[in-house]
Motif scaffolding. Structure first.
Motif, PDB file in Angstrom:
ATOM      1  N   LEU A  59       0.821  -1.213   0.000  1.00 27.83           N
ATOM      2  CA  LEU A  59       0.000   0.000   0.000  1.00 27.83           C
ATOM      3  C   LEU A  59       0.853   1.261   0.000  1.00 27.83           C
ATOM      4  CD1 LEU A  59      -2.767   1.367   0.177  1.00 27.83           C
ATOM      5  CD2 LEU A  59      -2.628   1.127   2.679  1.00 27.83           C
ATOM      6  N   TRP A  60       1.966   1.220   0.758  1.00 23.29           N
ATOM      7  CA  TRP A  60       2.801   2.419   0.841  1.00 23.29           C
ATOM      8  C   TRP A  60       3.380   2.774  -0.520  1.00 23.29           C
ATOM      9  CZ3 TRP A  60       7.878   2.847  -0.548  1.00 23.29           C
ATOM     10  CH2 TRP A  60       8.640   1.677  -0.667  1.00 23.29           C
ATOM     11  N   VAL A  61       3.678   1.763  -1.344  1.00 22.08           N
ATOM     12  CA  VAL A  61       4.208   2.014  -2.684  1.00 22.08           C
ATOM     13  C   VAL A  61       3.151   2.707  -3.539  1.00 22.08           C
ATOM     14  CG1 VAL A  61       5.044   0.947  -4.809  1.00 22.08           C
ATOM     15  CG2 VAL A  61       5.854   0.113  -2.594  1.00 22.08           C
ATOM     16  N   LYS A  62       1.923   2.229  -3.455  1.00 24.40           N
ATOM     17  CA  LYS A  62       0.845   2.829  -4.229  1.00 24.40           C
ATOM     18  C   LYS A  62       0.599   4.275  -3.809  1.00 24.40           C
ATOM     19  CE  LYS A  62      -1.458  -1.652  -4.813  1.00 24.40           C
ATOM     20  NZ  LYS A  62      -2.675  -2.449  -4.525  1.00 24.40           N
ATOM     21  N   ILE A  63       0.669   4.522  -2.499  1.00 20.61           N
ATOM     22  CA  ILE A  63       0.465   5.891  -1.992  1.00 20.61           C
ATOM     23  C   ILE A  63       1.609   6.795  -2.440  1.00 20.61           C
ATOM     24  CG2 ILE A  63       0.345   7.317   0.077  1.00 20.61           C
ATOM     25  CD1 ILE A  63      -1.057   4.975   1.466  1.00 20.61           C
TER      26      ILE A  63
END
Length: 228
Positions: free
Chosen positions: A7-11
């Motif tokens: 998720l952090w990569v997508k954000i």
């Protein structure tokens, strides 16, 4: 990006794209507004912070994917914008003033990462995912930019308007680096991983800096009075 990415990569990617897209629009606005005016200062600062966000999100993502080349380029792309902003507070260098620790720290970090980029590109290109000549060119651009800046802290500029040329040239240099990263990420998927995909912004931008700087040097040059 893959659907299974954390998720952090997508954000981070969403923030990175938003800040990067904003910087492409903001730089021309800042250049077009009256130099020294409120709008110029406002949009210039927004561009600076946008580039900071771009670099701050690019570095962790570059090591996740991994694309280490873009992480190292992100450092000096932000440095050019940062040093272009900082030089406005270093006008007194021409009158014996001194740089602050933050200026030295930023210069040393950028020079070191740029030297690492050049070395890895030439001797271990597989470890950094870049064409050797491209990495060396970018590395030397970063080394030259940071070294020139730090040299001015020691050998004080004699040109009164040195800050103007540095401010203009470094901000344009930052914009060139942003376009280079964008070109690599997008155009290489369409037309292939060729050297000109990486370097066309440099080939256009560097002459633009030289021409623009020469224009202002002529404009600011003292005019001798005509002999009666």
């Amino acid at each position: 990006m893959h659907a299974l990415d954390p998720l952090w990569v997508k954000i981070f990617l969403a923030i990175h794209i938003a800040a990067g897209g904003g910087s492409f629009v903001l730089a021309p606005i800042a250049l077009a507004t009256a130099k020294g005016g409120k709008q110029h200062k406002r949009w210039g600062k927004v561009y600076l912070w946008s580039m900071g966000i771009v670099a701050g999100t690019a570095i962790p993502m570059a090591f996740f994917f991994p694309v280490r080349f873009l992480a190292l380029v992100a450092v000096f792309s932000f440095y050019f914008a940062f040093s272009g902003f900082r030089v406005l507070r270093l006008k007194e260098l021409a009158r014996g003033g001194s740089a602050e620790p933050i200026d030295w720290i930023a210069g040393v970090i950028t020079f070191s990462t740029s030297a690492l980029l050049a070395w890895l590109s030439w001797f271990r290109p597989a470890s950094i995912e870049v064409l050797p000549i491209v990495g060396v060119v970018f590395g030397f651009i970063g080394m030259r930019g940071s070294a020139t800046q730090m040299l001015s802290f020691v050998r004080k500029p004699k040109e009164k308007m040195f800050w103007w040329y540095t401010h203009l040239g470094n901000f344009i240099g930052s914009y060139i680096a942003a376009w280079s990263a964008f070109s690599v990420v997008t155009l290489s998927r369409v037309i292939g991983n060729h050297w000109y995909v990486w370097l066309w912004p440099v080939m256009i931008g560097v002459p633009a800096i030289i021409i623009t700087t020469a224009y202002y040097q002529r404009k600011f040059a003292p005019h001798s009075k005509a002999v009666a």
